[in-house]
Design a protein around this motif. Structure first.
Motif, PDB file in Angstrom:
ATOM      1  N   LYS A 180      14.287  48.083  76.015  1.00  0.00           N
ATOM      2  CA  LYS A 180      15.674  47.615  75.861  1.00  0.00           C
ATOM      3  C   LYS A 180      15.818  46.347  75.012  1.00  0.00           C
ATOM      4  CE  LYS A 180      17.817  49.958  79.763  1.00  0.00           C
ATOM      5  NZ  LYS A 180      18.511  49.832  81.068  1.00  0.00           N
ATOM      6  N   PRO A 181      14.850  45.417  75.028  1.00  0.00           N
ATOM      7  CA  PRO A 181      14.995  44.269  74.118  1.00  0.00           C
ATOM      8  C   PRO A 181      15.020  44.663  72.638  1.00  0.00           C
ATOM      9  CG  PRO A 181      13.392  43.781  75.829  1.00  0.00           C
ATOM     10  CD  PRO A 181      13.695  45.244  75.926  1.00  0.00           C
ATOM     11  N   PHE A 182      14.604  45.902  72.335  1.00  0.00           N
ATOM     12  CA  PHE A 182      14.504  46.357  70.948  1.00  0.00           C
ATOM     13  C   PHE A 182      15.629  47.336  70.601  1.00  0.00           C
ATOM     14  CE2 PHE A 182      10.339  45.556  72.828  1.00  0.00           C
ATOM     15  CZ  PHE A 182       9.892  44.509  72.029  1.00  0.00           C
ATOM     16  N   VAL A 183      16.734  47.261  71.339  1.00  0.00           N
ATOM     17  CA  VAL A 183      17.824  48.214  71.146  1.00  0.00           C
ATOM     18  C   VAL A 183      18.353  48.192  69.719  1.00  0.00           C
ATOM     19  CG1 VAL A 183      19.504  46.549  72.080  1.00  0.00           C
ATOM     20  CG2 VAL A 183      20.075  48.980  72.007  1.00  0.00           C
ATOM     21  N   ARG A 184      18.410  47.028  69.077  1.00  0.00           N
ATOM     22  CA  ARG A 184      18.892  46.970  67.693  1.00  0.00           C
ATOM     23  C   ARG A 184      18.006  47.804  66.776  1.00  0.00           C
ATOM     24  NH1 ARG A 184      18.812  40.816  66.360  1.00  0.00           N
ATOM     25  NH2 ARG A 184      19.168  41.602  64.257  1.00  0.00           N
ATOM     26  N   SER A 185      16.708  47.719  66.983  1.00  0.00           N
ATOM     27  CA  SER A 185      15.775  48.460  66.132  1.00  0.00           C
ATOM     28  C   SER A 185      15.882  49.956  66.366  1.00  0.00           C
ATOM     29  CB  SER A 185      14.343  47.986  66.404  1.00  0.00           C
ATOM     30  OG  SER A 185      14.199  46.624  66.086  1.00  0.00           O
ATOM     31  N   ILE A 186      16.104  50.349  67.609  1.00  0.00           N
ATOM     32  CA  ILE A 186      16.259  51.771  67.897  1.00  0.00           C
ATOM     33  C   ILE A 186      17.576  52.284  67.333  1.00  0.00           C
ATOM     34  CG2 ILE A 186      16.537  53.434  69.784  1.00  0.00           C
ATOM     35  CD1 ILE A 186      14.467  51.722  71.352  1.00  0.00           C
ATOM     36  N   ALA A 187      18.631  51.488  67.467  1.00  0.00           N
ATOM     37  CA  ALA A 187      19.915  51.868  66.874  1.00  0.00           C
ATOM     38  C   ALA A 187      19.800  52.023  65.361  1.00  0.00           C
ATOM     39  CB  ALA A 187      20.980  50.831  67.231  1.00  0.00           C
ATOM     40  N   ALA A 188      18.930  51.227  64.747  1.00  0.00           N
ATOM     41  CA  ALA A 188      18.781  51.260  63.292  1.00  0.00           C
ATOM     42  C   ALA A 188      18.280  52.603  62.783  1.00  0.00           C
ATOM     43  CB  ALA A 188      17.834  50.144  62.835  1.00  0.00           C
ATOM     44  N   HIS A 189      17.651  53.397  63.642  1.00  0.00           N
ATOM     45  CA  HIS A 189      17.199  54.731  63.234  1.00  0.00           C
ATOM     46  C   HIS A 189      18.369  55.642  62.874  1.00  0.00           C
ATOM     47  CE1 HIS A 189      12.812  54.801  63.890  1.00  0.00           C
ATOM     48  NE2 HIS A 189      13.061  53.838  64.761  1.00  0.00           N
ATOM     49  N   PHE A 190      19.568  55.296  63.321  1.00  0.00           N
ATOM     50  CA  PHE A 190      20.739  56.124  63.046  1.00  0.00           C
ATOM     51  C   PHE A 190      21.594  55.552  61.920  1.00  0.00           C
ATOM     52  CE2 PHE A 190      19.369  56.817  67.374  1.00  0.00           C
ATOM     53  CZ  PHE A 190      19.326  58.198  67.450  1.00  0.00           C
ATOM     54  N   ASP A 191      21.124  54.505  61.284  1.00  0.00           N
ATOM     55  CA  ASP A 191      21.840  53.803  60.226  1.00  0.00           C
ATOM     56  C   ASP A 191      21.428  54.371  58.875  1.00  0.00           C
ATOM     57  OD1 ASP A 191      22.871  52.029  58.360  1.00  0.00           O
ATOM     58  OD2 ASP A 191      22.308  50.234  59.483  1.00  0.00           O
ATOM     59  N   THR A 192      22.287  55.160  58.260  1.00  0.00           N
ATOM     60  CA  THR A 192      21.946  55.777  56.971  1.00  0.00           C
ATOM     61  C   THR A 192      22.113  54.810  55.798  1.00  0.00           C
ATOM     62  OG1 THR A 192      24.195  56.640  56.709  1.00  0.00           O
ATOM     63  CG2 THR A 192      22.575  58.070  57.785  1.00  0.00           C
ATOM     64  N   TYR A 193      22.687  53.622  56.039  1.00  0.00           N
ATOM     65  CA  TYR A 193      22.884  52.640  54.982  1.00  0.00           C
ATOM     66  C   TYR A 193      21.747  51.623  54.909  1.00  0.00           C
ATOM     67  CZ  TYR A 193      27.825  54.109  54.864  1.00  0.00           C
ATOM     68  OH  TYR A 193      28.992  54.822  54.764  1.00  0.00           O
ATOM     69  N   LEU A 194      20.903  51.580  55.915  1.00  0.00           N
ATOM     70  CA  LEU A 194      19.987  50.456  56.073  1.00  0.00           C
ATOM     71  C   LEU A 194      19.077  50.247  54.876  1.00  0.00           C
ATOM     72  CD1 LEU A 194      19.183  48.213  57.995  1.00  0.00           C
ATOM     73  CD2 LEU A 194      17.534  49.764  59.056  1.00  0.00           C
ATOM     74  N   SER A 195      18.624  51.323  54.284  1.00  0.00           N
ATOM     75  CA  SER A 195      17.706  51.195  53.154  1.00  0.00           C
ATOM     76  C   SER A 195      18.437  51.056  51.821  1.00  0.00           C
ATOM     77  CB  SER A 195      16.776  52.413  53.090  1.00  0.00           C
ATOM     78  OG  SER A 195      17.536  53.597  52.925  1.00  0.00           O
ATOM     79  N   ALA A 196      19.764  51.078  51.855  1.00  0.00           N
ATOM     80  CA  ALA A 196      20.546  51.008  50.613  1.00  0.00           C
ATOM     81  C   ALA A 196      21.009  49.585  50.356  1.00  0.00           C
ATOM     82  CB  ALA A 196      21.752  51.935  50.713  1.00  0.00           C
ATOM     83  N   GLY A 197      20.850  49.116  49.141  1.00  0.00           N
ATOM     84  CA  GLY A 197      21.376  47.806  48.776  1.00  0.00           C
ATOM     85  C   GLY A 197      20.450  46.669  49.145  1.00  0.00           C
ATOM     86  N   PRO A 198      20.856  45.444  48.797  1.00  0.00           N
ATOM     87  CA  PRO A 198      19.991  44.265  48.931  1.00  0.00           C
ATOM     88  C   PRO A 198      20.146  43.507  50.241  1.00  0.00           C
ATOM     89  CG  PRO A 198      21.940  43.680  47.687  1.00  0.00           C
ATOM     90  CD  PRO A 198      22.093  45.134  48.063  1.00  0.00           C
ATOM     91  N   ALA A 199      20.862  44.051  51.222  1.00  0.00           N
ATOM     92  CA  ALA A 199      21.153  43.292  52.444  1.00  0.00           C
ATOM     93  C   ALA A 199      19.866  42.875  53.152  1.00  0.00           C
ATOM     94  CB  ALA A 199      22.017  44.129  53.374  1.00  0.00           C
ATOM     95  N   ARG A 200      19.878  41.634  53.674  1.00  0.00           N
ATOM     96  CA  ARG A 200      18.763  41.133  54.492  1.00  0.00           C
ATOM     97  C   ARG A 200      19.314  40.752  55.860  1.00  0.00           C
ATOM     98  NH1 ARG A 200      15.761  36.535  51.103  1.00  0.00           N
ATOM     99  NH2 ARG A 200      14.223  36.771  52.773  1.00  0.00           N
ATOM    100  N   HIS A 201      18.451  40.874  56.872  1.00  0.00           N
ATOM    101  CA  HIS A 201      18.918  40.690  58.243  1.00  0.00           C
ATOM    102  C   HIS A 201      17.963  39.766  59.008  1.00  0.00           C
ATOM    103  CE1 HIS A 201      21.722  43.959  57.471  1.00  0.00           C
ATOM    104  NE2 HIS A 201      20.721  44.657  57.009  1.00  0.00           N
ATOM    105  N   SER A 202      18.391  39.431  60.227  1.00  0.00           N
ATOM    106  CA  SER A 202      17.576  38.583  61.093  1.00  0.00           C
ATOM    107  C   SER A 202      16.600  39.427  61.887  1.00  0.00           C
ATOM    108  CB  SER A 202      18.478  37.787  62.042  1.00  0.00           C
ATOM    109  OG  SER A 202      19.234  38.674  62.844  1.00  0.00           O
ATOM    110  N   THR A 203      15.621  38.778  62.520  1.00  0.00           N
ATOM    111  CA  THR A 203      14.636  39.492  63.326  1.00  0.00           C
ATOM    112  C   THR A 203      15.317  40.175  64.510  1.00  0.00           C
ATOM    113  OG1 THR A 203      14.198  37.473  64.564  1.00  0.00           O
ATOM    114  CG2 THR A 203      12.737  37.958  62.718  1.00  0.00           C
TER     115      THR A 203
END
Length: 448
Positions: free
Chosen positions: A423-446
């Motif tokens: 559960k502490p890694f819920v953001r990372s698991i949610a990211a598996h459903f993000d089709t935009y994540l690999s697109a563009g130059p966006a950078r994020h926090s840990t």
């Protein structure tokens, strides 16, 4: 297993207060688009308002909000004038049957406003929009701003909820983030708010700060709990110096590593839960009788740019520089630069400069991500019932992830859920459903 999960989910990911996330907004969603979306809001819709005040009288080095420091009140006064013009412009586009269910003042430091400007803004909002009798009014408070006149102004605004920035009470940590604020001052603010009938107090704290240790954080949590807040937000410090240049003033060598951050999160969460608070999603806690805990229990908890919320409004209208709104058709964002925003508002123009219109696939994945962030679970039957054939690709992604026993994501009958250890890694698991994540130059926090 948690150490393996920490290694697996080290990559930075979004906080998912929206989907699609703000780095993927674009200028083809314009002021004209926003005007059409506002005018299309159905009669008798419920709407929330967010008012952004992008000024502080000191700059906290940890902050990643859109704000600037000012030692003069003149630019703040000019900004308030622009807000008043924008309020009139937006209200003129809405059907008279639309009602306001919630109002939130954020920043920056909304309590930097003079008492007179607080009351003027509130009067303008209530004159332009039709507020429900039970509308929630919440304000983010910097305890260092507060005085008797401001307490009285907040009471006159019919404020129902106060969110106080605490971060950490340890003097060494406070010095390292340029945020000196004693426990005694914070307690004084809480007492004054309650004395004026403001019924709900939220405290915002951070883990992962420079020089922060499990011991120092334990002392901060104890002091925070002694104030008996209704809600506590325990955020992980997001170190993004490429995005917020003032964070370069923080000594990176004093920041805890990923293992220590996780330990700080878990220790603090255990203390807060041990005091009787219900854990809410990724980083919130609430008393069992609080509306947020009740919403978690009945599956109605939501997430937006202010974090977790019980607000069921059909739309969120953002007012002020950089503010973001959500309408049934998509997201919009106002001009971030305060000077340019004031020029646009001063011409009685809508200040929106970018946004994104939802695709059918966006709606599917936004629902999955929100349910994971709120409930750490979702039903595949409900997914299919809501979205029909549009759910196919996201469901395939879920099945593929659940088939990996090391992912922390599990299919149990009809229900996909995140294992307790993950559960502490819920953001990372949610990211598996993000089709935009690999697109563009966006950078994020840990992620933790």
């Amino acid at each position: 297993m948690q150490e393996a999960l920490l290694r697996r989910y080290r990559a930075p990911v979004p906080r998912y207060t929206s989907y699609p996330t703000a780095p993927h907004f674009h200028p083809s969603v314009s002021a004209a688009t926003y005007k059409a979306w506002l005018q299309a809001l159905p009669v008798k819709s419920a709407v929330s308002l967010y008012v952004h005040v992008p000024y502080c009288d000191r700059l906290c080095w940890f902050c990643a909000c859109h704000t600037k420091q000012t030692l003069s009140y003149a630019p703040v006064s000019r900004y308030v004038g622009a807000l008043l013009r924008e309020i009139e412009t937006v209200a003129a586009l809405l059907d008279s049957g639309i009602t306001i269910s919630a109002l939130h003042f954020g920043g920056g430091s909304p309590t930097l406003l003079s008492p007179r400007d607080m009351i003027t803004l509130n009067a303008a909002l209530r004159g332009a929009f039709h507020f429900r009798a039970d509308a929630e009014v919440s304000v983010e408070i910097d305890p260092n701003d507060m005085d008797e006149a401001r307490f009285d102004a907040l009471a006159r605004m019919a404020m129902t909820r106060a969110s106080l920035g605490v971060q950490d009470f340890n003097p060494k940590v406070q010095e390292a983030i340029n945020r000196e604020q004693s426990f005694e001052k914070t307690r004084w603010v809480v007492e004054n708010l309650r004395a004026r009938g403001i019924g709900s107090i939220n405290l915002d704290m951070l883990y992962g700060l420079p020089h922060q240790t499990r011991h120092s954080l334990t002392e901060t949590v104890k002091k925070a709990l002694s104030l008996q807040p209704d809600r506590i937000a325990l955020f992980g410090y997001a170190h993004v110096p490429w995005f917020k240049k003032h964070q370069r003033l923080i000594d990176e060598t004093a920041l805890p590593d990923a293992t220590e951050r996780l330990a700080q999160l878990q220790l603090s969460a255990e203390m807060i839960a041990g005091a009787g608070y219900a854990a809410i999603g990724l980083d919130h806690f609430a008393r069992p009788e609080d509306g947020m805990a009740l919403a978690l229990a009945d599956g109605s908890l939501k997430r937006n740019f202010q974090g977790y919320t019980v607000d069921e409004a059909d739309a969120l209208i953002g007012l002020g520089a950089s503010s973001i709104g959500r309408l049934p058709q998509g997201y919009v964002q106002n001009m971030p630069a305060t000077g340019e925003y004031q020029k646009m508002a001063g011409k009685d123009e809508l200040a929106v400069v970018r946004g994104i219109a939802f695709t059918p696939q966006d709606r599917v994945r936004a629902w999955i991500i929100e349910r994971l962030m709120c409930d750490c679970a979702f039903s595949r039957t409900e997914l299919r019932a809501r979205f029909g054939p549009d759910a196919k690709s996201a469901l395939e992604d879920a099945l593929l992830l659940a088939a990996d026993p090391s992912s922390g994501f599990v299919l149990d009958g009809d229900r996909f859920h995140i294992a307790e250890v993950a559960k502490p890694f819920v953001r990372s698991i949610a990211a598996h459903f993000d089709t935009y994540l690999s697109a563009g130059p966006a950078r994020h926090s840990t992620a933790v």
